[in-house]
Design a protein around this motif. Structure first.
Motif, short mmCIF file in Angstrom:
data_model
loop_
_atom_site.label_atom_id
_atom_site.label_comp_id
_atom_site.label_asym_id
_atom_site.label_seq_id
_atom_site.Cartn_x
_atom_site.Cartn_y
_atom_site.Cartn_z
N LEU A 43 -5.58 9.49 -4.05
CA LEU A 43 -4.30 10.19 -3.86
C LEU A 43 -4.16 10.72 -2.44
CD1 LEU A 43 -3.95 12.13 -7.23
CD2 LEU A 43 -2.56 10.20 -6.44
N ARG A 44 -5.27 11.17 -1.87
CA ARG A 44 -5.22 11.71 -0.51
C ARG A 44 -5.12 10.63 0.55
NH1 ARG A 44 -9.55 16.66 -1.45
NH2 ARG A 44 -7.98 18.30 -1.69
N LEU A 45 -5.10 9.37 0.15
CA LEU A 45 -4.82 8.26 1.06
C LEU A 45 -3.34 7.88 1.05
CD1 LEU A 45 -7.86 5.91 0.28
CD2 LEU A 45 -7.61 7.46 2.23
N THR A 46 -2.56 8.50 0.17
CA THR A 46 -1.14 8.17 0.06
C THR A 46 -0.31 9.07 0.96
OG1 THR A 46 -0.69 9.70 -1.76
CG2 THR A 46 -1.51 7.50 -2.33
N GLU A 47 0.90 8.63 1.27
CA GLU A 47 1.78 9.42 2.10
C GLU A 47 2.16 10.73 1.42
OE1 GLU A 47 3.78 10.52 5.43
OE2 GLU A 47 2.52 8.74 5.18
N VAL A 110 -4.39 5.83 -11.28
CA VAL A 110 -3.95 6.12 -9.91
C VAL A 110 -3.92 4.83 -9.09
CG1 VAL A 110 -4.62 7.27 -7.76
CG2 VAL A 110 -4.62 8.54 -9.92
N TYR A 111 -4.94 4.00 -9.25
CA TYR A 111 -4.96 2.74 -8.49
C TYR A 111 -3.81 1.84 -8.90
CZ TYR A 111 -6.64 -1.57 -6.38
OH TYR A 111 -6.73 -2.72 -5.63
N LYS A 112 -3.51 1.77 -10.18
CA LYS A 112 -2.41 0.91 -10.65
C LYS A 112 -1.10 1.27 -9.97
CE LYS A 112 -0.11 -0.77 -14.83
NZ LYS A 112 -0.19 -0.89 -16.31
N HIS A 113 -0.84 2.55 -9.80
CA HIS A 113 0.45 2.99 -9.28
C HIS A 113 0.48 3.25 -7.77
CE1 HIS A 113 2.27 3.19 -13.24
NE2 HIS A 113 1.16 3.76 -13.68
N PHE A 114 -0.69 3.46 -7.17
CA PHE A 114 -0.72 3.77 -5.74
C PHE A 114 -1.56 2.78 -4.93
CE2 PHE A 114 0.06 7.82 -7.90
CZ PHE A 114 1.09 8.38 -7.16
N GLU A 117 0.06 0.64 -2.00
CA GLU A 117 0.39 1.48 -0.84
C GLU A 117 -0.86 1.76 -0.01
OE1 GLU A 117 1.55 6.08 0.26
OE2 GLU A 117 1.96 5.37 -1.78
N ILE A 118 -1.96 2.08 -0.69
CA ILE A 118 -3.21 2.41 -0.01
C ILE A 118 -3.73 1.21 0.77
CG2 ILE A 118 -5.64 3.00 -0.41
CD1 ILE A 118 -4.58 4.67 -2.86
N ARG A 122 -3.96 0.76 4.93
CA ARG A 122 -5.27 0.54 5.56
C ARG A 122 -5.27 -0.73 6.40
NH1 ARG A 122 -9.76 3.95 6.31
NH2 ARG A 122 -11.67 2.69 6.45
N LEU A 123 -4.58 -1.77 5.93
CA LEU A 123 -4.56 -3.05 6.63
C LEU A 123 -3.43 -3.15 7.65
CD1 LEU A 123 -5.29 -5.58 3.74
CD2 LEU A 123 -6.91 -4.47 5.29
N GLY A 124 -2.51 -2.19 7.64
CA GLY A 124 -1.37 -2.24 8.55
C GLY A 124 -0.40 -3.34 8.20
N LEU A 125 -0.20 -3.57 6.89
CA LEU A 125 0.69 -4.63 6.41
C LEU A 125 1.79 -4.02 5.55
CD1 LEU A 125 -1.97 -7.25 5.24
CD2 LEU A 125 -0.56 -7.39 7.30
#
Length: 350
Positions: A43-47, A110-114, A117-118, A122-125
């Motif tokens: 979650l702390r990796l999300t905007e 959390v992974y399913k829904h975010f 985005e994460i 991370r990859l800049g895509l």
């Protein structure tokens, strides 16, 4: 100081102040597990939650203050940002690709829904990029799904068969997170438990990021190379049975995945892989295994060549530059690219 059980009863939990934000993530206090440790890190990796504070409690009034709650509260509601999996009737699965059987934990939810985005960040895509989708499925299957299964008590194999494992493994990520909890007879207070949780969350999260970086920087480029070689295999030999790489890359898992994705019929599948041995400046021809973990090959190199080396191999095969063929026929070598290709083409007819 109090026991672990006592720590569960802390009346007024305080924010775990690791960041400055008006957003608040909630999870349960007391003994922690890998799923919520990873969920909080993700979650702390999300905007939306990148600077969010954390509160660990089971008290409904405290949880009601939170912008998002994971692994506690008895509710799964995406709109309300509530992601628990313990409630009666919960049967949510990842539901994409082949991942349709394992019930999700808070990490999987959390992974399913975010997750996309994460990965994209991370990859800049852009989130819509095909590489994001590819890694979204790959990371779930190889990293998140085992955490979901372990937290939900799902065995890797059919326990009704009464098969005893040959060894016990307690070095997986879920176990390592578990070891960060205090011993049963160790005194602990709520503050120290929260500190241990942050340590566990960082452990799980950094391992997730390391895996994501590996897939993005190493695994994905190898996959792209193997896709290109598969598409060009009929230029190497009209049969399509020989795949040639101009440089070595890990290929086995990719090959089987791509064959499945493209629904290749048995008669279309390659049997030999050619690649350079860059340390020796020579070439290898390797038989594709029957299955990813199998020691048997789809078509081993001919029995007449097995165990031979150098001039003896060259004489027997009629192809100069021979180096060796393994006694099992799963791999052989030649001094040149052309020589290795001749070995593979000759082996197809034998």
């Amino acid at each position: 100081m109090s026991s672990i059980a006592g720590a569960l009863d802390e009346p007024a939990p305080k924010r775990v102040k690791t960041r400055e934000s008006d957003k608040l993530i909630g999870t349960h206090n007391g003994t922690f597990h890998c799923d919520e440790a990873l969920a909080v890190f993700l979650l702390r990796l999300t905007e939306a939650y990148k600077d969010a504070d954390l509160i660990r409690t089971r008290e409904p009034p405290q949880l009601a203050r939170c912008d998002i709650v994971v692994d506690v509260g008895g509710v799964y509601d995406v709109a309300a940002q509530r992601f628990d999996h313990h409630q009666r009737g919960f049967e949510e699965v990842f539901g994409q690709g082949k991942y349709i059987n394992i019930k999700l934990s808070s990490a999987g939810l959390v992974y399913k829904h975010f997750g996309k985005e994460i990965i994209a960040q991370r990859l800049g895509l852009p989130v819509s990029h095909q590489n994001v989708e590819t890694l979204y499925l790959k990371l779930y299957g190889t990293f998140v799904e085992p955490i979901d299964a372990i937290d939900n008590g799902i065995s890797q194999y059919d326990t009704s068969l009464n098969i005893e494992p040959r060894y016990n493994n307690r070095t997986d990520l879920s176990s390592r997170v578990g070891w960060l909890n205090p011993e049963w007879n160790e005194s602990v207070d709520a503050k120290s438990m929260d500190e241990r949780f942050v340590q566990a969350s960082n452990l799980a999260g950094e391992e997730f990021l390391n895996r994501l970086d590996h897939y993005g920087k190493s695994w994905l480029p190898a996959r792209d190379m193997i896709v290109a070689a598969l598409n060009a295999r009929k230029q190497v030999d009209p049969s399509g049975k020989i795949v040639l790489f101009d440089q070595f890359a890990p290929w086995k898992a990719h090959l089987f995945d791509l064959e499945e994705e493209h629904l290749l019929a048995e008669e279309e599948k390659p049997v030999y892989i050619l690649y350079p041995d860059e340390t020796a400046n020579t070439w290898r021809v390797q038989a594709v295994p029957a299955k990813p973990e199998s020691f048997e090959s789809r078509k081993a190199l001919p029995e007449a060549w097995r165990g031979l080396r150098d001039d003896e191999l060259s004489e027997k095969s009629g192809i100069s530059g021979g180096i060796f063929v393994h006694a099992s026929g799963f791999i052989g070598g030649n001094k040149t690219r052309d020589g290795a290709l001749q070995l593979a083409k000759a082996a197809l007819t034998m």
